[in-house]
Design an enzyme around this catalytic site. Structure first.
Site, mmCIF file in Angstrom:
data_model
loop_
_atom_site.group_PDB
_atom_site.id
_atom_site.type_symbol
_atom_site.label_atom_id
_atom_site.label_comp_id
_atom_site.label_asym_id
_atom_site.label_seq_id
_atom_site.Cartn_x
_atom_site.Cartn_y
_atom_site.Cartn_z
ATOM 1 N N GLN A 49 0.504 -1.334 0.134
ATOM 2 C CA GLN A 49 0.095 -0.155 -0.369
ATOM 3 C C GLN A 49 0.738 1.615 -0.455
ATOM 4 O O GLN A 49 0.157 2.176 0.097
ATOM 5 C CB GLN A 49 -0.894 0.395 0.855
ATOM 6 C CG GLN A 49 -2.312 -1.252 1.071
ATOM 7 C CD GLN A 49 -3.122 -0.793 2.058
ATOM 8 O OE1 GLN A 49 -2.332 -1.655 3.665
ATOM 9 N NE2 GLN A 49 -4.251 0.099 2.235
ATOM 10 N N HIS A 135 -6.809 -8.759 7.417
ATOM 11 C CA HIS A 135 -7.552 -7.318 6.019
ATOM 12 C C HIS A 135 -6.284 -7.345 5.705
ATOM 13 O O HIS A 135 -5.636 -7.294 4.382
ATOM 14 C CB HIS A 135 -7.632 -6.145 7.094
ATOM 15 C CG HIS A 135 -7.999 -4.985 5.440
ATOM 16 N ND1 HIS A 135 -9.328 -4.896 5.140
ATOM 17 C CD2 HIS A 135 -7.235 -4.203 5.254
ATOM 18 C CE1 HIS A 135 -8.561 -3.466 3.928
ATOM 19 N NE2 HIS A 135 -7.682 -3.559 3.945
#
Ligand code: CO
Length: 175
Positions: A49, A135
């Site tokens: 990310q 997650h």
């Protein structure tokens, strides 16, 4: 300058390589990710990310920089055991601004990981922290939370995803 990679950037789907050197660069990356996570009001962040396709994640399930005792940095995490019982709760993702939906995940999980010095340790997580870990672990596998949405949520959120795809194309065209 570290930046959050937004959907549909292909780095979110790329393969993530294991962490092999536990050096100062890795420690700086982890610290930078934690700081960026707090700035953006997140509770977890995976290396892809921030555009680094490596198997590393950080989280603080409390999301509070005043509670550094909850900061967790995991390198090369592996799932050892997970509960058969699943629970559903709403999730968001820093790579998907404006998107929130229910995701079903195992309630408890036991993992093995290495810390920033390469020391292996076991960690048992439940409830919210188990969810945050899973997650972020998905990110290391190139799996995104939208993949786990119910068919009706997928339908409902399609226009928002289209919007993110449009913004991404504009950004690429402009850079
Ligand atoms: Co995410």
């Amino acid at each position: 300058m570290m930046e959050i990679v937004l959907y549909p950037d292909p780095r979110l789907r790329a393969k993530n390589a294991p962490i092999t050197s536990f050096d100062d660069e890795l420690k700086q990356l982890a610290r930078g990710m934690l700081d960026l996570m707090y700035e953006t009001k997140g509770v977890g962040l995976a290396a892809p990310q921030v555009g680094v396709n490596r198997r590393m994640m950080v989280f603080n399930a409390e999301g509070d920089p005043e509670k550094p005792e909850f900061e967790t940095i995991l390198c090369n995490p592996r799932v050892v055991r997970k509960a058969k019982s699943k629970v559903s709760a709403e999730e968001g993702c820093l790579s998907f601004p404006g998107i929130y939906a229910q995701v079903e995940r195992p309630e408890d999980i036991v993992i093995l990981a290495q810390d920033v010095n390469g020391e292996e340790f076991e960690l048992a997580l439940d409830d919210w922290s188990a969810r945050v870990f899973q997650h972020e672990f998905d990110h290391l596998e190139g799996v995104l939370f939208i993949d786990r949405f119910s068919p009706s949520d997928k339908m409902r959120l399609k226009p928002v995803l289209r919007g993110l795809e449009f913004d991404y194309k504009e950004k690429i065209a402009g850079s």
